[in-house]
Design an enzyme around this catalytic site. Structure first.
Site, PDB file in Angstrom:
ATOM      1  CB  SER A  49      -0.992  -0.005   1.168  1.00 11.93           C
ATOM      2  OG  SER A  49      -0.329  -0.187   2.389  1.00 11.93           O
ATOM      3  CB  CYS A  79      -4.525  -7.576  -0.096  1.00 12.57           C
ATOM      4  SG  CYS A  79      -3.308  -8.110   1.114  1.00 12.57           S
ATOM      5  NE  ARG A 106       0.758  -1.282   5.538  1.00 17.47           N
ATOM      6  CZ  ARG A 106       1.956  -0.831   5.208  1.00 17.47           C
ATOM      7  NH1 ARG A 106       2.454   0.227   5.816  1.00 17.47           N
ATOM      8  NH2 ARG A 106       2.664  -1.436   4.277  1.00 17.47           N
ATOM      9  CB  ILE A 134       0.014 -12.489   0.422  1.00 19.16           C
ATOM     10  CG1 ILE A 134      -0.405 -13.723  -0.393  1.00 19.16           C
ATOM     11  CG2 ILE A 134       1.522 -12.263   0.327  1.00 19.16           C
ATOM     12  CD1 ILE A 134      -0.254 -13.564  -1.897  1.00 19.16           C
ATOM     13  NE  ARG A 135       4.635  -9.265   2.418  1.00 17.94           N
ATOM     14  CZ  ARG A 135       4.952 -10.210   1.534  1.00 17.94           C
ATOM     15  NH1 ARG A 135       5.281 -11.416   1.941  1.00 17.94           N
ATOM     16  NH2 ARG A 135       4.959  -9.963   0.262  1.00 17.94           N
ATOM     17  CG  HIS A 170      -3.997 -11.581  -2.841  1.00 18.08           C
ATOM     18  ND1 HIS A 170      -3.458 -10.715  -3.761  1.00 18.08           N
ATOM     19  CD2 HIS A 170      -3.426 -11.267  -1.659  1.00 18.08           C
ATOM     20  CE1 HIS A 170      -2.585  -9.916  -3.178  1.00 18.08           C
ATOM     21  NE2 HIS A 170      -2.541 -10.235  -1.891  1.00 18.08           N
ATOM     22  CD  GLU A 172      -5.678 -11.188  -6.681  1.00 14.13           C
ATOM     23  OE1 GLU A 172      -6.627 -11.253  -5.883  1.00 14.13           O
ATOM     24  OE2 GLU A 172      -4.538 -10.792  -6.346  1.00 14.13           O
TER      25      GLU A 172
HETATM   26  N1  LIG Z   1      -0.791  -8.736  -0.290  1.00 14.87           N
HETATM   27  C1  LIG Z   1      -0.927  -7.489   0.036  1.00 14.87           C
HETATM   28  O1  LIG Z   1      -1.574  -6.691  -0.657  1.00 14.87           O
HETATM   29  C2  LIG Z   1      -0.189  -7.080   1.254  1.00 14.87           C
HETATM   30  C3  LIG Z   1      -0.493  -5.697   1.753  1.00 14.87           C
HETATM   31  C4  LIG Z   1       0.725  -5.105   2.418  1.00 14.87           C
HETATM   32  N2  LIG Z   1       1.098  -5.854   3.583  1.00 14.87           N
HETATM   33  C5  LIG Z   1       0.473  -3.649   2.774  1.00 14.87           C
HETATM   34  O2  LIG Z   1       0.415  -3.303   3.906  1.00 14.87           O
HETATM   35  O3  LIG Z   1       0.321  -2.850   1.884  1.00 14.87           O
END
Ligand SMILES: NC(=O)CC[C@H](N)C(=O)O
Length: 197
Positions: A49, A79, A106, A134-135, A170, A172
């Site tokens: 982001s 995300c 986040r 993912i994170r 995600h 997609e």
């Molecule tokens: N897969 C993602 O989009 C991760 C987002 C990312 N951790 C963020 O803070 O922007």
């Protein structure tokens, strides 16, 4: 016929385009702010982001994105895209677009678990939606007009506020296009409402 854009500054753009096409709609990568005029809805993809925000500023997208929201056109943040939409981000004094009435945190599923998959029960969509995290961020607080559509481990991971849809994961990255199809329906409804009868 509707056309849906995917903000193409960074992140998982191609997969979203393929998912939209699998839902039978025209999909375009949006690389210039002028192109926003041509689409009825917009996906803000996952990625990072703060990087995406830097590119939004660099290519002068911010006002056009806010206008897009003001026009009532649907936006789907996945995300990092959810972080861009949120009105509040834990630990930050300013939001990015700040249009969806949620507070997000986040990277909130713990550093040791960078990514994982989970089957989610998603209201009105699926009992077993395969979600790839993912994170990922999650929604720590949602305003009164926000409908919570899915939770994982007690945390809100998918929510809708009128024209805005935001998820932690995600959608997609698998062959399951049901959540993209849900957003496509939002875009069709918004467009029909605008059309004079
Ligand atoms: N897969 C993602 O989009 C991760 C987002 C990312 N951790 C963020 O803070 O922007």
């Amino acid at each position: 016929m509707i056309k849906v854009g995917v903000l193409a500054l960074q992140g998982a753009v191609r997969e979203h385009i393929q998912s939209l096409e699998a839902c039978g709609v025209e999909a375009v990568a949006i690389k210039h702010k002028e192109e926003l005029k041509d689409v009825d809805g917009l996906i803000l993809p996952g990625g990072e982001s703060t990087t995406m925000r830097r590119l939004i500023d660099k290519y002068d997208f911010m006002d056009s994105l806010k206008e897009f929201a003001l026009e009532g056109k649907p936006m789907f943040g996945t995300c990092a895209g959810l972080i861009l939409l949120a009105k509040n981000i834990v630990g930050y004094s300013e939001p990015h677009l700040g249009v969806m009435d949620v507070t997000v945190e986040r990277n909130s599923f713990g550093r040791q678990v960078d990514s994982f998959e989970a089957d989610l029960s998603v209201k009105d969509v699926a009992g077993d939606f395969p979600a790839v995290f993912i994170r990922a961020p999650h929604i720590v607080e949602a305003g009164e007009n926000v409908e919570i559509l899915s939770k994982h481990d007690g945390r809100i991971v998918l929510a809708r506020e009128g024209q805005f849809l935001g998820c932690s994961f995600h959608p997609e990255l698998t062959d399951d296009h049901r959540l993209t199809a849900y957003f496509v329906e939002m875009v069709k409804e918004a467009k029909n409402q605008k059309q004079p009868v």
